[in-house]
Motif scaffolding. Structure first.
Motif: not given
Length: 581
Positions: A148-149, A241
């Motif tokens: 995700r990051f 995010q």
């Protein structure tokens, strides 16, 4: 100042549907496109985009605007940044003193491509590094959060990036901060043996990196230098995010480190961001306050954390509007968000965020810590230390509350505190003018002018009731249309020209109504003529009423010859209207 002609040209080249669809998937619904609103949480789509008007509106939360407005609200960027981004998309050069940025367009694109290639290389290296994987697992991170990051790994060695690029000596690698040239002319990788955290802008582009060393090396964290892509005082790690979680909670948590952001996300707290190796700036705060109504700074309780919190407070004063709030949480000694959430759980952490100390309380508490309030000298110092802070505060109501509390703590009167701090009296807002009830006529007229601006030349502005909010908006719109000359302004350019005006919200409301119920093109002229007739009839009725009032006071003999003729004409017109009826 960017010329209106440039804004018009820019908005004519941008396809709002394509722009928004890149951020929020749109579906065709009749003449428009729809989606679930990106600015509030909803299950049924109420966010509508008009391809013909190049305008969006959410019928749920009221968000509305043009392509420029969308980028400002979605990305938290300022007007100039939004214009610059759109110009780069269209290949336009900003005029005058803004001309440097567009000339950098091709260079910025190459730099972005270079950074994307580096990010891909680091991600591939992470998969092949047992030590880096072990470190992340020890910190409690899952593969999902790492993906995700975009977390990666820069292996040990001096020129590992050479395997990821065609030309290791290319200037873009040095300009992007990935490669360094020493005094002997030797090139080497900036990041070596570090877990890599990509810093991503609102367009999803990697613009910089933060690297956490594996082992005991120094510095513990190494950040990219400032580059044409990256300015530390403007960017925040994790904001793209965190956007959904920030919107859902209406709160953004600011922490000190990359790992704090990632660890909180691992524990279901997705609305955290971090500054990038620099103190919180006013630009950071301004960007965050566009995203949420509440910002909470959560720092370590040591001296460095207290210093960071105080800098954040100082830089928040000038940008804090009255309808927003800022809070502070200083964690127990030896704890950071990462360690606290792992040892005590997310519920405890969220409770601390909920109970964060408000800015006003934190300001007074920190000032009082530096003073001996039991002495006259200490109380005098309290007011002296508060003086520069109160002068920077832009919220009149909050300033007034702080002045009252300073007076209580110092023993001075409120007036004395204001005088000693050289504060100008807070001006009372003038009472709002009560709008004259004529929306049934003027609101459709406003929509007619928005749909067909050329009609403005045929509208006698002296027929408008001057105390009506709709009348003010119509006059403002007509002035904007007239100032555009023979070329005329497009629909979105008109709205942008009136950005920040007193009646901007009314214009956007009318535009939103027009999106739902546009006038048929073959009927718009007839509708306008009907509206003009109603305006003229209304003006005649008002003039007749004024003449009747004067006759009651001075009699018919007190009227001038011109007034007598007007009165007779009005009587005859009313008589004919009754006979016709």
């Amino acid at each position: 100042m960017i010329p209106d002609s440039f804004i018009q040209d820019l908005l004519q080249r941008v396809d709002l549907v394509d722009l928004i669809d890149g951020y929020v998937p749109l579906k065709k619904t009749g003449a428009n496109f729809a989606a679930c609103c990106p600015f509030h949480s909803e299950k049924s789509p109420s966010f509508t985009v008009s391809p013909s008007k190049q305008f969006y509106h959410c019928f749920g939360c009221g968000a509305h605007g043009t392509a420029i407005g969308f980028l400002m609200e979605y990305s938290g960027s300022g007007f100039l940044d939004a214009v610059r981004e759109l110009a780069a998309r269209c290949g336009l050069a900003l005029p005058d003193d803004h001309a440097d940025a567009p000339r950098q367009g091709p260079q910025l694109k190459r730099l972005a491509e270079t950074m994307a290639g580096a990010a891909k290389f680091y991600c591939e290296q992470l998969k092949a590094s047992p030590s880096a994987i072990s470190y992340l697992r020890e910190r409690g991170l899952s593969g999902e959060i790492a993906r995700r990051f975009g977390i990666g790994y820069a292996p040990d060695g001096w020129q590992n990036l050479a395997a990821a690029v065609d030309d290791y000596s290319a200037g873009e690698l040095q300009l992007a901060g990935l490669v360094i040239k020493n005094e002997q002319g030797r090139l080497y990788d900036r990041f070596r043996e570090r877990v890599m955290f990509p810093i991503v802008n609102q367009k999803g582009e990697v613009i910089a990196f933060g690297g956490r060393v594996l082992g005991a090396g120094e510095p513990k964290y190494l950040n990219s230098p400032e580059t044409p892509l990256f300015e530390k005082g403007r960017e925040l790690f994790g904001l793209p995010q965190a956007r959904t979680a920030i919107r859902d909670s209406d709160t953004v948590i600011v922490v000190e480190g990359y790992m704090d952001v990632v660890a909180l996300a691992q524990h279901g707290i997705g609305n955290a961001v971090a500054t990038l190796g620099t103190a919180t700036t006013g630009m950071h705060v301004q960007k965050l306050l566009r995203q949420a109504d509440r910002v909470v700074f959560c720092f370590d309780g040591d001296s460095a954390g207290r210093k960071a919190a105080w800098r954040a407070l100082e830089n928040s004063l000038e940008v804090l509007p009255e309808q927003k709030s800022i809070g502070f949480v200083l964690l127990p000694e030896g704890e950071d968000p990462d360690s606290l959430v792992r040892s005590r759980g997310s519920d405890i952490f969220l409770q601390m965020i909920t109970e964060a100390t408000p800015l006003s309380d934190y300001l007074l508490r920190e000032l009082a810590r530096r003073c001996d309030l039991s002495s006259a000298e200490g109380r005098a110092r309290l007011v002296a230390d508060a003086r520069p802070l109160l002068a920077r505060l832009q919220s009149p109501l909050l300033r007034l509350q702080l002045v009252k509390r300073l007076a209580q703590a110092s023993g001075f009167s409120q007036a004395e505190v204001e005088r000693l701090c050289a504060l100008r009296p807070i001006a009372r807002a003038a009472p709002a003018r009560a709008p004259r009830p004529a929306p049934s006529l003027l609101r459709p007229l406003l929509r007619l002018l928005l749909q067909k601006p050329a009609l403005a030349a045929q509208l006698p502005l002296d027929l408008l009731p001057d105390s009506s909010a709709e009348a003010r908006a119509i006059a403002l719109l007509c002035a904007a249309i007239a100032s555009s000359g023979t070329a005329g302004l497009g629909y979105p350019a008109l709205l942008e020209r009136l950005r920040g005006s007193e009646d901007e919200s009314l214009l956007h409301e009318a535009a939103a109504e027009l999106m739902q119920q546009p006038f048929a093109e073959d009927e718009i002229d007839a509708e306008f003529e009907g509206a003009l007739k109603q305006l003229l009839d209304g003006e005649q009725k008002r003039a007749f009423a004024l003449l009747q009032e004067k006759i009651q006071k001075v009699g018919v003999a007190g009227l001038s010859r011109e007034e007598k003729e007007q009165y007779l004409q009005a009587l005859n017109a009313r008589r004919r209207a009754k006979q016709a009826g």
